[in-house]
Motif scaffolding. Sequence first.
Motif, PDB file in Angstrom:
ATOM      1  N   VAL A   1       6.222   9.792   9.465  1.00  0.00           N
ATOM      2  CA  VAL A   1       6.730   9.946   8.094  1.00  0.00           C
ATOM      3  C   VAL A   1       6.042   8.929   7.190  1.00  0.00           C
ATOM      4  CG1 VAL A   1       8.748   8.492   8.546  1.00  0.00           C
ATOM      5  CG2 VAL A   1       8.842  10.111   6.688  1.00  0.00           C
ATOM      6  N   GLU A   2       5.722   9.356   5.965  1.00  0.00           N
ATOM      7  CA  GLU A   2       5.085   8.478   4.984  1.00  0.00           C
ATOM      8  C   GLU A   2       5.893   8.471   3.691  1.00  0.00           C
ATOM      9  OE1 GLU A   2       0.411   8.847   6.288  1.00  0.00           O
ATOM     10  OE2 GLU A   2       1.087   9.986   4.544  1.00  0.00           O
ATOM     11  N   ALA A   3       5.967   7.297   3.065  1.00  0.00           N
ATOM     12  CA  ALA A   3       6.660   7.139   1.786  1.00  0.00           C
ATOM     13  C   ALA A   3       5.651   6.677   0.733  1.00  0.00           C
ATOM     14  CB  ALA A   3       7.788   6.117   1.916  1.00  0.00           C
ATOM     15  N   TRP A   4       5.765   7.244  -0.456  1.00  0.00           N
ATOM     16  CA  TRP A   4       4.866   6.904  -1.556  1.00  0.00           C
ATOM     17  C   TRP A   4       5.660   6.872  -2.853  1.00  0.00           C
ATOM     18  CZ3 TRP A   4       5.439  11.777   0.339  1.00  0.00           C
ATOM     19  CH2 TRP A   4       5.690  12.785  -0.570  1.00  0.00           C
ATOM     20  N   GLN A   5       5.003   6.395  -3.909  1.00  0.00           N
ATOM     21  CA  GLN A   5       5.649   6.383  -5.220  1.00  0.00           C
ATOM     22  C   GLN A   5       4.865   7.174  -6.252  1.00  0.00           C
ATOM     23  OE1 GLN A   5       6.475   2.063  -5.321  1.00  0.00           O
ATOM     24  NE2 GLN A   5       8.622   2.687  -5.424  1.00  0.00           N
ATOM     25  N   ASP A   6       3.612   6.883  -6.435  1.00  0.00           N
ATOM     26  CA  ASP A   6       2.838   7.587  -7.454  1.00  0.00           C
ATOM     27  C   ASP A   6       1.972   8.696  -6.874  1.00  0.00           C
ATOM     28  OD1 ASP A   6       3.838   6.006  -9.529  1.00  0.00           O
ATOM     29  OD2 ASP A   6       2.353   4.449  -9.137  1.00  0.00           O
ATOM     30  N   GLU A   7       1.288   8.385  -5.793  1.00  0.00           N
ATOM     31  CA  GLU A   7       0.338   9.322  -5.205  1.00  0.00           C
ATOM     32  C   GLU A   7       0.650   9.510  -3.719  1.00  0.00           C
ATOM     33  OE1 GLU A   7      -3.649   7.866  -5.920  1.00  0.00           O
ATOM     34  OE2 GLU A   7      -2.929   6.846  -7.707  1.00  0.00           O
ATOM     35  N   PRO A   8       0.835  10.746  -3.274  1.00  0.00           N
ATOM     36  CA  PRO A   8       1.115  10.974  -1.850  1.00  0.00           C
ATOM     37  C   PRO A   8       0.016  10.445  -0.927  1.00  0.00           C
ATOM     38  CG  PRO A   8       1.543  12.961  -3.118  1.00  0.00           C
ATOM     39  CD  PRO A   8       0.897  11.975  -4.053  1.00  0.00           C
ATOM     40  N   ASP A   9      -1.205  10.369  -1.438  1.00  0.00           N
ATOM     41  CA  ASP A   9      -2.323   9.879  -0.622  1.00  0.00           C
ATOM     42  C   ASP A   9      -2.360   8.359  -0.525  1.00  0.00           C
ATOM     43  OD1 ASP A   9      -3.077  12.503  -0.288  1.00  0.00           O
ATOM     44  OD2 ASP A   9      -4.563  12.452  -1.899  1.00  0.00           O
ATOM     45  N   ARG A  10      -1.417   7.683  -1.179  1.00  0.00           N
ATOM     46  CA  ARG A  10      -1.389   6.213  -1.176  1.00  0.00           C
ATOM     47  C   ARG A  10       0.023   5.728  -0.802  1.00  0.00           C
ATOM     48  NH1 ARG A  10      -1.284   1.627  -4.697  1.00  0.00           N
ATOM     49  NH2 ARG A  10      -2.925   0.200  -4.061  1.00  0.00           N
ATOM     50  N   PRO A  11       0.385   5.876   0.489  1.00  0.00           N
ATOM     51  CA  PRO A  11       1.739   5.482   0.909  1.00  0.00           C
ATOM     52  C   PRO A  11       1.948   3.974   0.849  1.00  0.00           C
ATOM     53  CG  PRO A  11       0.437   6.112   2.807  1.00  0.00           C
ATOM     54  CD  PRO A  11      -0.404   6.398   1.600  1.00  0.00           C
ATOM     55  N   PHE A  12       3.192   3.563   0.583  1.00  0.00           N
ATOM     56  CA  PHE A  12       3.515   2.136   0.630  1.00  0.00           C
ATOM     57  C   PHE A  12       4.139   1.770   1.972  1.00  0.00           C
ATOM     58  CE2 PHE A  12       7.407   3.923  -1.190  1.00  0.00           C
ATOM     59  CZ  PHE A  12       8.417   3.234  -0.538  1.00  0.00           C
ATOM     60  N   ALA A  13       4.583   2.778   2.731  1.00  0.00           N
ATOM     61  CA  ALA A  13       5.121   2.540   4.072  1.00  0.00           C
ATOM     62  C   ALA A  13       4.997   3.818   4.886  1.00  0.00           C
ATOM     63  CB  ALA A  13       6.585   2.112   3.997  1.00  0.00           C
ATOM     64  N   GLN A  14       4.906   3.633   6.196  1.00  0.00           N
ATOM     65  CA  GLN A  14       4.863   4.774   7.102  1.00  0.00           C
ATOM     66  C   GLN A  14       5.580   4.389   8.386  1.00  0.00           C
ATOM     67  OE1 GLN A  14       0.698   5.556   7.729  1.00  0.00           O
ATOM     68  NE2 GLN A  14       0.426   3.813   9.097  1.00  0.00           N
ATOM     69  N   ALA A  15       5.996   5.399   9.128  1.00  0.00           N
ATOM     70  CA  ALA A  15       6.711   5.125  10.376  1.00  0.00           C
ATOM     71  C   ALA A  15       6.412   6.215  11.385  1.00  0.00           C
ATOM     72  CB  ALA A  15       8.217   5.062  10.134  1.00  0.00           C
ATOM     73  N   THR A  16       6.503   5.846  12.641  1.00  0.00           N
ATOM     74  CA  THR A  16       6.444   6.779  13.744  1.00  0.00           C
ATOM     75  C   THR A  16       7.721   6.595  14.540  1.00  0.00           C
ATOM     76  OG1 THR A  16       4.034   6.670  13.840  1.00  0.00           O
ATOM     77  CG2 THR A  16       5.164   7.491  15.803  1.00  0.00           C
ATOM     78  N   GLY A  17       8.396   7.705  14.783  1.00  0.00           N
ATOM     79  CA  GLY A  17       9.665   7.619  15.492  1.00  0.00           C
ATOM     80  C   GLY A  17       9.766   8.626  16.601  1.00  0.00           C
TER      81      GLY A  17
END
Length: 147
Positions: A124-140
């Motif tokens: 899973v990836e989290a972003w604010q302005d651009e989906p291609d520039r995530p500020f956090a990601q996780a593998t679960g």
Amino acid sequence: MSSEYERLLRETAAAIPYLAFLGIRFETAGNELTGVLPYAPDLIGNPLIPALHGGVTAAFLEVTAITGLVWSGLRQGVIAVQAPVILPKTIDLTIDYLRPGTARDAFARARINRSGRRYASVHVEAWQDEPDRPFAQATGHFLMQRG
């Protein structure tokens, strides 16, 4: 996509008080599910930057992964369209904080790498302005609960 799926997804999210506390909601467009974390001053962990609290970010990523699994299961007919939905249980979650999440709305999307009868792996990836520039990601990894 069936409004019945969306209704069940809303009911499931409403049954989790922590989601309501953080203000997390989910939006659908076709087959795509996006988590939305609306900005609120209470979500800031470092007021000097200001940056989202790491625990808020982690919770947002985890709940988006779990909800992504439920959404996928509903669409594939693996999860029955009835309440209450039995949620997958987290086995482990590894989070990468790539940059500070700033004082504005955040979005997240899950990609299911594997989902079997007993086990699932999700990125899973989290972003604010651009989906291609995530500020956090996780593998679960998750234990699938079948009712």
